[in-house]
Scaffold this motif. Structure first.
Motif, PDB file in Angstrom:
ATOM      1  N   LEU A 124      47.455  47.709  42.274  1.00  0.00           N
ATOM      2  CA  LEU A 124      46.508  46.618  42.529  1.00  0.00           C
ATOM      3  C   LEU A 124      46.182  45.822  41.273  1.00  0.00           C
ATOM      4  O   LEU A 124      45.686  44.703  41.365  1.00  0.00           O
ATOM      5  CB  LEU A 124      45.220  47.169  43.153  1.00  0.00           C
ATOM      6  N   THR A 125      46.476  46.358  40.103  1.00  0.00           N
ATOM      7  CA  THR A 125      46.231  45.623  38.861  1.00  0.00           C
ATOM      8  C   THR A 125      47.396  44.718  38.486  1.00  0.00           C
ATOM      9  O   THR A 125      47.275  43.908  37.578  1.00  0.00           O
ATOM     10  CB  THR A 125      45.962  46.587  37.684  1.00  0.00           C
ATOM     11  N   THR A 126      48.529  44.863  39.175  1.00  0.00           N
ATOM     12  CA  THR A 126      49.686  44.021  38.895  1.00  0.00           C
ATOM     13  C   THR A 126      49.795  42.927  39.951  1.00  0.00           C
ATOM     14  O   THR A 126      49.222  43.037  41.026  1.00  0.00           O
ATOM     15  CB  THR A 126      50.977  44.873  38.878  1.00  0.00           C
ATOM     16  N   ARG A 127      50.537  41.902  39.637  1.00  0.00           N
ATOM     17  CA  ARG A 127      50.580  40.752  40.534  1.00  0.00           C
ATOM     18  C   ARG A 127      51.372  41.009  41.820  1.00  0.00           C
ATOM     19  O   ARG A 127      50.837  40.900  42.905  1.00  0.00           O
ATOM     20  CB  ARG A 127      51.153  39.546  39.790  1.00  0.00           C
ATOM     21  N   PHE A 128      52.664  41.353  41.673  1.00  0.00           N
ATOM     22  CA  PHE A 128      53.490  41.453  42.882  1.00  0.00           C
ATOM     23  C   PHE A 128      53.081  42.594  43.813  1.00  0.00           C
ATOM     24  O   PHE A 128      52.732  42.337  44.951  1.00  0.00           O
ATOM     25  CB  PHE A 128      54.981  41.554  42.547  1.00  0.00           C
ATOM     26  N   PRO A 129      53.114  43.837  43.375  1.00  0.00           N
ATOM     27  CA  PRO A 129      52.763  44.856  44.364  1.00  0.00           C
ATOM     28  C   PRO A 129      51.302  44.757  44.794  1.00  0.00           C
ATOM     29  O   PRO A 129      50.972  45.068  45.940  1.00  0.00           O
ATOM     30  CB  PRO A 129      53.039  46.188  43.673  1.00  0.00           C
ATOM     31  N   GLY A 130      50.437  44.304  43.899  1.00  0.00           N
ATOM     32  CA  GLY A 130      49.019  44.201  44.253  1.00  0.00           C
ATOM     33  C   GLY A 130      48.770  43.200  45.364  1.00  0.00           C
ATOM     34  O   GLY A 130      48.027  43.471  46.311  1.00  0.00           O
ATOM     35  N   ARG A 135      47.687  42.340  51.206  1.00  0.00           N
ATOM     36  CA  ARG A 135      48.050  41.752  52.496  1.00  0.00           C
ATOM     37  C   ARG A 135      48.293  42.815  53.563  1.00  0.00           C
ATOM     38  O   ARG A 135      48.021  42.593  54.743  1.00  0.00           O
ATOM     39  CB  ARG A 135      49.291  40.875  52.350  1.00  0.00           C
ATOM     40  N   LEU A 136      48.811  43.974  53.159  1.00  0.00           N
ATOM     41  CA  LEU A 136      49.074  45.060  54.103  1.00  0.00           C
ATOM     42  C   LEU A 136      47.812  45.845  54.452  1.00  0.00           C
ATOM     43  O   LEU A 136      47.756  46.491  55.490  1.00  0.00           O
ATOM     44  CB  LEU A 136      50.110  46.025  53.525  1.00  0.00           C
ATOM     45  N   ALA A 137      46.815  45.794  53.593  1.00  0.00           N
ATOM     46  CA  ALA A 137      45.616  46.605  53.781  1.00  0.00           C
ATOM     47  C   ALA A 137      44.747  46.063  54.913  1.00  0.00           C
ATOM     48  O   ALA A 137      44.766  44.863  55.214  1.00  0.00           O
ATOM     49  CB  ALA A 137      44.812  46.623  52.490  1.00  0.00           C
ATOM     50  N   LEU A 138      43.995  46.963  55.534  1.00  0.00           N
ATOM     51  CA  LEU A 138      43.017  46.538  56.532  1.00  0.00           C
ATOM     52  C   LEU A 138      41.929  45.706  55.847  1.00  0.00           C
ATOM     53  O   LEU A 138      41.611  45.937  54.684  1.00  0.00           O
ATOM     54  CB  LEU A 138      42.398  47.755  57.218  1.00  0.00           C
ATOM     55  N   PRO A 139      41.340  44.743  56.552  1.00  0.00           N
ATOM     56  CA  PRO A 139      40.391  43.818  55.910  1.00  0.00           C
ATOM     57  C   PRO A 139      39.200  44.493  55.227  1.00  0.00           C
ATOM     58  O   PRO A 139      38.760  44.038  54.181  1.00  0.00           O
ATOM     59  CB  PRO A 139      39.922  42.933  57.068  1.00  0.00           C
ATOM     60  N   ALA A 140      38.666  45.548  55.769  1.00  0.00           N
ATOM     61  CA  ALA A 140      37.490  46.195  55.177  1.00  0.00           C
ATOM     62  C   ALA A 140      37.856  47.346  54.245  1.00  0.00           C
ATOM     63  O   ALA A 140      36.987  48.090  53.814  1.00  0.00           O
ATOM     64  CB  ALA A 140      36.572  46.698  56.283  1.00  0.00           C
ATOM     65  N   SER A 141      39.131  47.494  53.922  1.00  0.00           N
ATOM     66  CA  SER A 141      39.561  48.620  53.098  1.00  0.00           C
ATOM     67  C   SER A 141      39.259  48.391  51.623  1.00  0.00           C
ATOM     68  O   SER A 141      38.991  47.272  51.182  1.00  0.00           O
ATOM     69  CB  SER A 141      41.059  48.858  53.279  1.00  0.00           C
ATOM     70  N   ALA A 142      39.324  49.466  50.868  1.00  0.00           N
ATOM     71  CA  ALA A 142      39.077  49.393  49.427  1.00  0.00           C
ATOM     72  C   ALA A 142      40.141  48.537  48.737  1.00  0.00           C
ATOM     73  O   ALA A 142      39.834  47.787  47.809  1.00  0.00           O
ATOM     74  CB  ALA A 142      39.049  50.792  48.839  1.00  0.00           C
ATOM     75  N   ALA A 143      41.383  48.620  49.178  1.00  0.00           N
ATOM     76  CA  ALA A 143      42.455  47.842  48.559  1.00  0.00           C
ATOM     77  C   ALA A 143      42.286  46.350  48.825  1.00  0.00           C
ATOM     78  O   ALA A 143      42.543  45.528  47.948  1.00  0.00           O
ATOM     79  CB  ALA A 143      43.815  48.314  49.070  1.00  0.00           C
ATOM     80  N   ALA A 144      41.838  45.976  50.013  1.00  0.00           N
ATOM     81  CA  ALA A 144      41.643  44.558  50.331  1.00  0.00           C
ATOM     82  C   ALA A 144      40.499  43.972  49.505  1.00  0.00           C
ATOM     83  O   ALA A 144      40.557  42.816  49.093  1.00  0.00           O
ATOM     84  CB  ALA A 144      41.360  44.377  51.815  1.00  0.00           C
ATOM     85  N   ARG A 145      39.495  44.781  49.263  1.00  0.00           N
ATOM     86  CA  ARG A 145      38.351  44.308  48.481  1.00  0.00           C
ATOM     87  C   ARG A 145      38.601  44.354  46.988  1.00  0.00           C
ATOM     88  O   ARG A 145      37.838  43.767  46.210  1.00  0.00           O
ATOM     89  CB  ARG A 145      37.115  45.146  48.800  1.00  0.00           C
ATOM     90  N   ALA A 146      39.646  45.028  46.533  1.00  0.00           N
ATOM     91  CA  ALA A 146      39.889  45.226  45.107  1.00  0.00           C
ATOM     92  C   ALA A 146      40.138  43.919  44.366  1.00  0.00           C
ATOM     93  O   ALA A 146      39.777  43.784  43.214  1.00  0.00           O
ATOM     94  CB  ALA A 146      41.063  46.170  44.893  1.00  0.00           C
TER      95      ALA A 146
END
Length: 164
Positions: A124-130, A135-146
């Motif tokens: 999540l700190t890098t551009r491409f995989p982050g 985009r793959l994460a659920l909207p309310a997930s920790a990754a989407a909010r990161a």
């Protein structure tokens, strides 16, 4: 994707499912099927257990808004692993299937989950995989909010807005 992962975990941890019956089915006491010795009996089977739970650590922040630290990932990984081990003991008690439980499995499964969580946090700190993970994460997930930044108005109108 999650259902496929869970099906793989069930297949890896419970099958082949051999039910022992007949005259000699109860020859081994089920309490002998539990290994309580932490790290003393750690063997090469620890590596597949770590590999098995790395995807769980990756999935948790993509699916849940609660997994926001490595400690929470460790708790979820430990609960997941304890559930597997208890299920294996129940299978041994109910069906004499000779699948054992191991305290070391709980330890290494938890480690695998934390490693997977660390991979997501790093990605999540890098551009491409982050960007892809968000985009793959659920909207309310920790990754989407990161990666979200909110702009809040400043306290007085003369100063610039703050970005959090």
């Amino acid at each position: 994707m999650t259902a496929l992962y869970l099906a793989g975990v069930i297949g890896f941890t419970f099958f082949p499912f051999q039910i022992m019956y007949g005259r000699y089915a109860d020859d081994i006491d089920w309490t002998n099927q539990i290994n309580w010795y932490l790290l003393v009996t750690l063997d090469p089977s620890a590596v597949p257990n770590i590999v098995m739970t790395v995807p769980l650590g990756i999935l948790l922040p993509l699916l849940s808004g609660r997994v926001t630290s490595w400690r929470r990932a460790a708790v979820y990984g430990a609960v997941f692993s304890i559930t597997i081990e208890v299920s294996q003991v129940l299978g041994c008690v109910l069906f004499n299937n000779y699948r054992g439980a191991d305290v070391n499995d709980v330890l290494v499964n938890t480690l695998g989950c934390v490693i997977g969580y660390g991979i997501v946090r790093w990605a999540l700190t890098t551009r491409f995989p982050g960007d892809l993970l968000r985009r793959l994460a659920l909207p309310a997930s920790a990754a989407a909010r990161a990666g979200q930044h909110t702009v809040t108005p400043a306290a007085d109108s003369g100063s610039a807005a703050r970005v959090r």
